[in-house]
Motif scaffolding. Sequence first.
Motif, PDB file in Angstrom:
ATOM      1  N   ARG A 156     -10.287   3.379   5.955  1.00 52.96           N
ATOM      2  CA  ARG A 156     -10.674   2.909   7.232  1.00 52.96           C
ATOM      3  C   ARG A 156     -11.960   3.518   7.647  1.00 52.96           C
ATOM      4  NH1 ARG A 156      -6.192   1.583  10.273  1.00 52.96           N
ATOM      5  NH2 ARG A 156      -5.071   0.174   8.874  1.00 52.96           N
ATOM      6  N   PHE A 179       0.625  -1.177  -0.012  1.00 51.56           N
ATOM      7  CA  PHE A 179       0.110   0.029  -0.003  1.00 51.56           C
ATOM      8  C   PHE A 179       0.968   1.197   0.144  1.00 51.56           C
ATOM      9  CE2 PHE A 179      -0.032  -2.052   4.287  1.00 51.56           C
ATOM     10  CZ  PHE A 179       1.137  -1.155   4.769  1.00 51.56           C
ATOM     11  N   PRO A 180       0.354   2.447  -0.527  1.00 53.53           N
ATOM     12  CA  PRO A 180       1.176   3.719  -0.340  1.00 53.53           C
ATOM     13  C   PRO A 180       1.141   4.052   1.110  1.00 53.53           C
ATOM     14  CG  PRO A 180      -1.009   4.145  -1.284  1.00 53.53           C
ATOM     15  CD  PRO A 180      -0.942   2.532  -1.249  1.00 53.53           C
ATOM     16  N   LEU A 181       2.276   4.633   1.564  1.00 55.67           N
ATOM     17  CA  LEU A 181       2.154   5.331   2.947  1.00 55.67           C
ATOM     18  C   LEU A 181       1.284   6.387   3.033  1.00 55.67           C
ATOM     19  CD1 LEU A 181       6.060   5.504   3.604  1.00 55.67           C
ATOM     20  CD2 LEU A 181       4.379   3.770   4.426  1.00 55.67           C
ATOM     21  N   THR A 182       0.747   6.659   4.137  1.00 59.43           N
ATOM     22  CA  THR A 182      -0.033   7.866   4.354  1.00 59.43           C
ATOM     23  C   THR A 182       0.916   9.129   4.369  1.00 59.43           C
ATOM     24  OG1 THR A 182       0.118   7.830   6.710  1.00 59.43           O
ATOM     25  CG2 THR A 182      -1.622   6.469   5.814  1.00 59.43           C
ATOM     26  N   PRO A 198      -4.943   5.175   7.830  1.00 63.42           N
ATOM     27  CA  PRO A 198      -4.627   4.558   6.451  1.00 63.42           C
ATOM     28  C   PRO A 198      -6.117   4.945   5.698  1.00 63.42           C
ATOM     29  CG  PRO A 198      -3.636   2.990   7.710  1.00 63.42           C
ATOM     30  CD  PRO A 198      -4.149   4.128   8.714  1.00 63.42           C
ATOM     31  N   THR A 233       3.861   0.122  12.500  1.00 64.75           N
ATOM     32  CA  THR A 233       4.861  -1.020  12.480  1.00 64.75           C
ATOM     33  C   THR A 233       5.644  -0.838  11.237  1.00 64.75           C
ATOM     34  OG1 THR A 233       3.251  -2.543  13.500  1.00 64.75           O
ATOM     35  CG2 THR A 233       5.124  -3.662  12.308  1.00 64.75           C
ATOM     36  N   ILE A 234       5.082  -0.398  10.121  1.00 68.26           N
ATOM     37  CA  ILE A 234       5.549  -0.250   8.840  1.00 68.26           C
ATOM     38  C   ILE A 234       6.840   0.904   8.883  1.00 68.26           C
ATOM     39  CG2 ILE A 234       4.075   1.467   7.665  1.00 68.26           C
ATOM     40  CD1 ILE A 234       5.077  -1.892   6.311  1.00 68.26           C
ATOM     41  N   ARG A 237      -9.176  -2.754  11.492  1.00 69.55           N
ATOM     42  CA  ARG A 237      -7.945  -2.597  10.949  1.00 69.55           C
ATOM     43  C   ARG A 237      -7.944  -2.991   9.603  1.00 69.55           C
ATOM     44  NH1 ARG A 237      -4.556  -2.337  15.196  1.00 69.55           N
ATOM     45  NH2 ARG A 237      -2.674  -2.937  14.404  1.00 69.55           N
ATOM     46  N   VAL A 241      -3.796   3.567  17.784  1.00 72.09           N
ATOM     47  CA  VAL A 241      -4.104   2.262  17.287  1.00 72.09           C
ATOM     48  C   VAL A 241      -4.477   2.251  15.687  1.00 72.09           C
ATOM     49  CG1 VAL A 241      -4.497   0.124  18.714  1.00 72.09           C
ATOM     50  CG2 VAL A 241      -5.644   2.319  19.105  1.00 72.09           C
ATOM     51  N   GLY A 242      -3.612   1.325  14.987  1.00 70.62           N
ATOM     52  CA  GLY A 242      -3.996   0.872  13.643  1.00 70.62           C
ATOM     53  C   GLY A 242      -3.632   2.310  12.843  1.00 70.62           C
ATOM     54  N   SER A 243      -2.708   2.943  13.196  1.00 71.51           N
ATOM     55  CA  SER A 243      -2.361   4.238  12.234  1.00 71.51           C
ATOM     56  C   SER A 243      -1.207   3.853  11.400  1.00 71.51           C
ATOM     57  CB  SER A 243      -1.664   5.581  13.094  1.00 71.51           C
ATOM     58  OG  SER A 243      -0.963   5.083  14.031  1.00 71.51           O
ATOM     59  N   GLY A 244      -0.570   2.618  11.827  1.00 70.95           N
ATOM     60  CA  GLY A 244       0.408   2.014  10.957  1.00 70.95           C
ATOM     61  C   GLY A 244       1.912   2.420  11.452  1.00 70.95           C
ATOM     62  N   ASN A 259      -2.854  -8.152  15.433  1.00 67.14           N
ATOM     63  CA  ASN A 259      -3.373  -7.485  13.916  1.00 67.14           C
ATOM     64  C   ASN A 259      -3.936  -8.427  13.237  1.00 67.14           C
ATOM     65  OD1 ASN A 259      -3.696  -5.766  11.842  1.00 67.14           O
ATOM     66  ND2 ASN A 259      -1.836  -6.173  11.144  1.00 67.14           N
ATOM     67  N   PRO A 287      -6.869  -8.168  10.410  1.00 61.22           N
ATOM     68  CA  PRO A 287      -7.721  -7.223   9.845  1.00 61.22           C
ATOM     69  C   PRO A 287      -9.036  -7.817   9.397  1.00 61.22           C
ATOM     70  CG  PRO A 287      -5.430  -7.066   8.521  1.00 61.22           C
ATOM     71  CD  PRO A 287      -5.519  -8.255   9.868  1.00 61.22           C
ATOM     72  N   GLN A 334       2.628   8.974   7.617  1.00 64.65           N
ATOM     73  CA  GLN A 334       3.684   8.187   7.779  1.00 64.65           C
ATOM     74  C   GLN A 334       5.091   8.511   7.171  1.00 64.65           C
ATOM     75  OE1 GLN A 334       1.202   4.839   6.150  1.00 64.65           O
ATOM     76  NE2 GLN A 334       1.698   3.624   7.938  1.00 64.65           N
TER      77      GLN A 334
HETATM   78  P1  ADP Z   1      -0.324   0.271  14.884  1.00 62.35           P
HETATM   79  O1  ADP Z   1       0.117   1.595  14.716  1.00 62.35           O
HETATM   80  O2  ADP Z   1      -1.429   0.291  15.796  1.00 62.35           O
HETATM   81  O3  ADP Z   1       1.069  -0.582  15.308  1.00 62.35           O
HETATM   82  P2  ADP Z   1      -0.131  -1.542  12.412  1.00 62.35           P
HETATM   83  O4  ADP Z   1       1.173  -0.751  12.374  1.00 62.35           O
HETATM   84  O5  ADP Z   1      -0.227  -2.670  13.116  1.00 62.35           O
HETATM   85  O6  ADP Z   1      -0.562  -0.451  13.261  1.00 62.35           O
HETATM   86  O7  ADP Z   1      -1.114  -1.382  11.381  1.00 62.35           O
HETATM   87  C1  ADP Z   1      -2.358  -1.287  11.277  1.00 62.35           C
HETATM   88  C2  ADP Z   1      -2.787  -2.297   9.993  1.00 62.35           C
HETATM   89  O8  ADP Z   1      -2.722  -1.024   8.959  1.00 62.35           O
HETATM   90  C3  ADP Z   1      -1.812  -3.147   9.301  1.00 62.35           C
HETATM   91  O9  ADP Z   1      -2.881  -4.292   8.877  1.00 62.35           O
HETATM   92  C4  ADP Z   1      -1.032  -2.506   8.364  1.00 62.35           C
HETATM   93  O10 ADP Z   1      -0.807  -3.490   7.527  1.00 62.35           O
HETATM   94  C5  ADP Z   1      -2.134  -1.535   7.991  1.00 62.35           C
HETATM   95  N1  ADP Z   1      -1.404  -0.569   7.239  1.00 62.35           N
HETATM   96  C6  ADP Z   1      -0.194   0.224   7.501  1.00 62.35           C
HETATM   97  N2  ADP Z   1       0.190   1.342   6.843  1.00 62.35           N
HETATM   98  C7  ADP Z   1      -1.085   1.550   5.945  1.00 62.35           C
HETATM   99  C8  ADP Z   1      -1.042   2.088   4.666  1.00 62.35           C
HETATM  100  N3  ADP Z   1      -0.563   3.315   4.719  1.00 62.35           N
HETATM  101  N4  ADP Z   1      -2.322   1.804   3.899  1.00 62.35           N
HETATM  102  C9  ADP Z   1      -3.027   0.964   4.289  1.00 62.35           C
HETATM  103  N5  ADP Z   1      -2.959   0.247   5.340  1.00 62.35           N
HETATM  104  C10 ADP Z   1      -1.913   0.307   6.145  1.00 62.35           C
END
Ligand code: ADP
Length: 683
Positions: A440, A256-259, A437, A292-293, A572, A287-290, A543, A545, A262
Motif C-alpha cells: 500500500r 493474498f497472504p494475511l498480514t 497490507p 472484512t477478511i 485500497r 480503514v483498509g487494514s483488512g 471497496n 481498489p 491479521q
Molecule cells: P477495512 O478494514 O477498511 O474493512 P477491507 O476489509 O475492506 O478493509 O480491505 C481493504 C482491501 O484490502 C480489500 O480490497 C481487501 O481485499 C484487501 N486486503 C485485505 N487483507 C489483505 C492482505 N492481507 N493483503 C492484501 N490485501 C488485503
Amino acid sequence: MNEVLKQPVTVIRGIGEETAKLLEELHIFTVEDLLLYLPFRYDDNRIRDLAEVDHDERVTVEGVIVSLPTIQYYGRKKSRLTVKVMVERYVITAVFFNQPYLKNKLKMNTEITLNGKWHRYRQQITVQQFKIGHDNQPHNDFSPVYSVKGNITVNSIRKFISAAFDQFGHELEEILPAFLIQQYRLYPRKEAIRAMHFPKDVQDLKQGRRRLVYEEFLQFQLKIQALRKFQRENSEGVLIRYDNEKLKSFISNLPFPLTNAQKRVLAEILIDLKSPYRMNRLLQGDVGSGKTIVAAISLYAAVTAGFQGALMVPTEILAEQHADSLMGLFEPFNVEVALLTGSTKKKERTAILEGLQAGRIPIIIGTHALIQEDVNFAKLGLVITDEQHRFGVEQRRILREKGENPNTLFMTATPIPRTLAITAFGEMDVSIIDEMPAGRKEIKTYWAKPNNFEQVLQMMEKELQAGRQAYVICPLIEESEKLDVQNAIDVYHQLVHYFGTRFQVGLMHGRLHTDEKEQVMKEFSENKIQVLVSTTVVEVGVNVPNATVMVIYDAERFGLAQLHQLRGRVGRGKHQSYCILLADPKTEVGKERMRIMTETNDGFVLSERDLELRGPGDFFGKKQSGMPEFKVADMVHDYRALETARQDAEKFIHSKEFWEDEEFKYLRNMIIQSGVLDGEKLD
Ligand code: ADP
Ligand code: MG
C-alpha cells in the motif's frame, strides 16, 4: 462510610433550615455532599503584568489613581463611572457600573487593587471587585468558582463549605490503600478535597486534583473490570469447536497472504471462540487494514463447527458489497451466504427467514433488517457488527440476544483513541490491526481552495487516462437532504460537461432507489463508470481498489474521523492514490483539521488529534456515546492517569488481597454497592 458525614447540612454552624432548602436545589443534602461540591473553575487572583493578559480575561492588578472620576448617567438608576489608573507603566481606564457613590471615594493618588475583565484594545478594565490600597498580606492566588442557583451566591457557598470544613473536614476518611498513596505520592483524600476548595497555590491545586483524578478513574475502572470478570465467569458462551484443517485450507485459498496483524487478531478471536466464555471483543483497524477478511474467516470457523454466523452492517450498499465478496470466498467451500436488507423482496425474505430458522442458511449478511422480531436462528454462534459506531447500543443488544449467548465481535474503522476505548469499552476485549497490507502506498492528501477546481479536474483527468477511477463527494448541507441532492446533481452535470465522451460519470445519492444505487455501484466497481459523484453515502466500507482519486467538497464541514473514512475509499489497491480537500475554512479549528489531514494517514494519530480539537463528547456524538462523565477527571488531558488506573484496577480485581484485605475495604464495598457483580450494566 462515615455516619457523621451523612448528617443533614443543618448540623453545620451557620446553616439553618432555610439555607438547607436552598442547598437542596444543588442536590446538596448532607455534610458530605457539601464537602464534595467541588468548584468547576478558579479565578486567578495573581497580580499580572497587563502585557500578558488576553482580551476578555479576568485579571487582578494594582495601581494608583491618576485622574478625577467622571460619571455618566443613563436610563433610570444606571450610571457608568470611569477613572484613570496607573498600573506600572500603563495608564488604563477603570470602569464601574451603577456605583455613583464611588465618586467621592476614589481620590487622586490613592492606591487601588482592581479585579475585573480586561478589554485589551480599549486598555480598560470593567471592575467587578476592588479594594482601596494594595494587598500586602498574603492572599489566595485562586478563588474557587462554584456553580450556583437561585439565592445561593458563589460567596455564600464558599462560606458554607468553609464552615463545613472547619467543623467536619477531619472526618473525611481515606479510601485508597496506603501503599498507593505512597507509591504515587498522592495527597491524602482530606488534603486533596481541601486543596480543591482552598488552594494555597497552583502546585497545591494541582496535587489535590491529581489525587482526585486518580481516585475517580480507579473507581470507574474497578467497576468496569469487575463487570468484565463477572461476565466472563458467568457467561455460558457457546463453545465453538472449529475445524482447524478446514480453516487452514480456507486461508491458503485467499488471493493474498494475511498480514501479521491479521493473523494475530484472528488468533485472539479463535481462542475466544473455542473457550466457554462468550466472546465480547472489539476489533479496531484503520480503514483498509483488512477487517472484512478477518470477519469472513471467523464466520467460517463458526460454520465448520455447525453454527450459524451473522454479519450486520449499517448500509445496504455495504451489505451488498460484503455479500458479494463473501459469496465469492465461500463458493469453493460450498457455504451458502444470504443477504437480507430492507429491500429484500417479500418472497425471498420469507425463504431466508425459513432457512435461518431451520438452520439451512449458515451465513447471513444484512442491515437492520437482521434485528427484526421475526428473524430467528436455529443455532447462532457468532454475531459480527461492522462499523459498530454506526449502531446504537440497543441494536447491538437485540442482535446478540437472537442466539443463546452467541459470541460477538464489533468491528470499527473509526480508530477509537486508546484512551477512549479503554474507558468506553472497558468491559470488552480489544484487538487491534495496526498494519496495512503490503504494497500500500500512502495516500497523498492536498488541501485546495474551491476556486482551484480547474486544476483539480486536470489532475483527475491524468489519473483517469492512466486507467484509474475517481470519487467526487459533494457539498453537504446538513439541514436539507433535498439541497444535498441538488448539489450532487449540479456537480454531476458540471462533470458530465467537462469530461464529455472521454469518461463516464455516475451519480449516487440517498434519494435513489436501492436498485438504482446498486446499479451505479456495480457499474463503478466494474469500471463502466470512471467518475462517481456522490453524497456521503459512500462513506463507510465501500471497496473499489481501482479508484485512486477522492475529491471532497466543503471538506471543512466534516470531522476528521469522517474525512478519514472518505479518504479511505481510495488507496485500497496497489496504485498511488490522492485525496483532495476542497475547503476554505473560516475558523482556526477548521484550518487545523485540513492541516492534520495533509500531514498524516494514520487513523489513530488523527483520532487523537480530533479528540483534542473536539473533546470526547463530540467525538462519539453525544447521545449514543455511552461515555461516562467524570466530576474532576478529563479523559483527554488525564489519559495517562486513566491508563495507570486501568492497569492497577486490572491487577487488583484479579488479586486475592483485593477481595480479602482490610485496606481495600472501601473500594471493594464500592464495587459491591454498584451492582456490577450482579451483572448490572454501568450507568
Ligand atoms: P477495512 O478494514 O477498511 O474493512 P477491507 O476489509 O475492506 O478493509 O480491505 C481493504 C482491501 O484490502 C480489500 O480490497 C481487501 O481485499 C484487501 N486486503 C485485505 N487483507 C489483505 C492482505 N492481507 N493483503 C492484501 N490485501 C488485503
Ligand atoms: Mg470495512
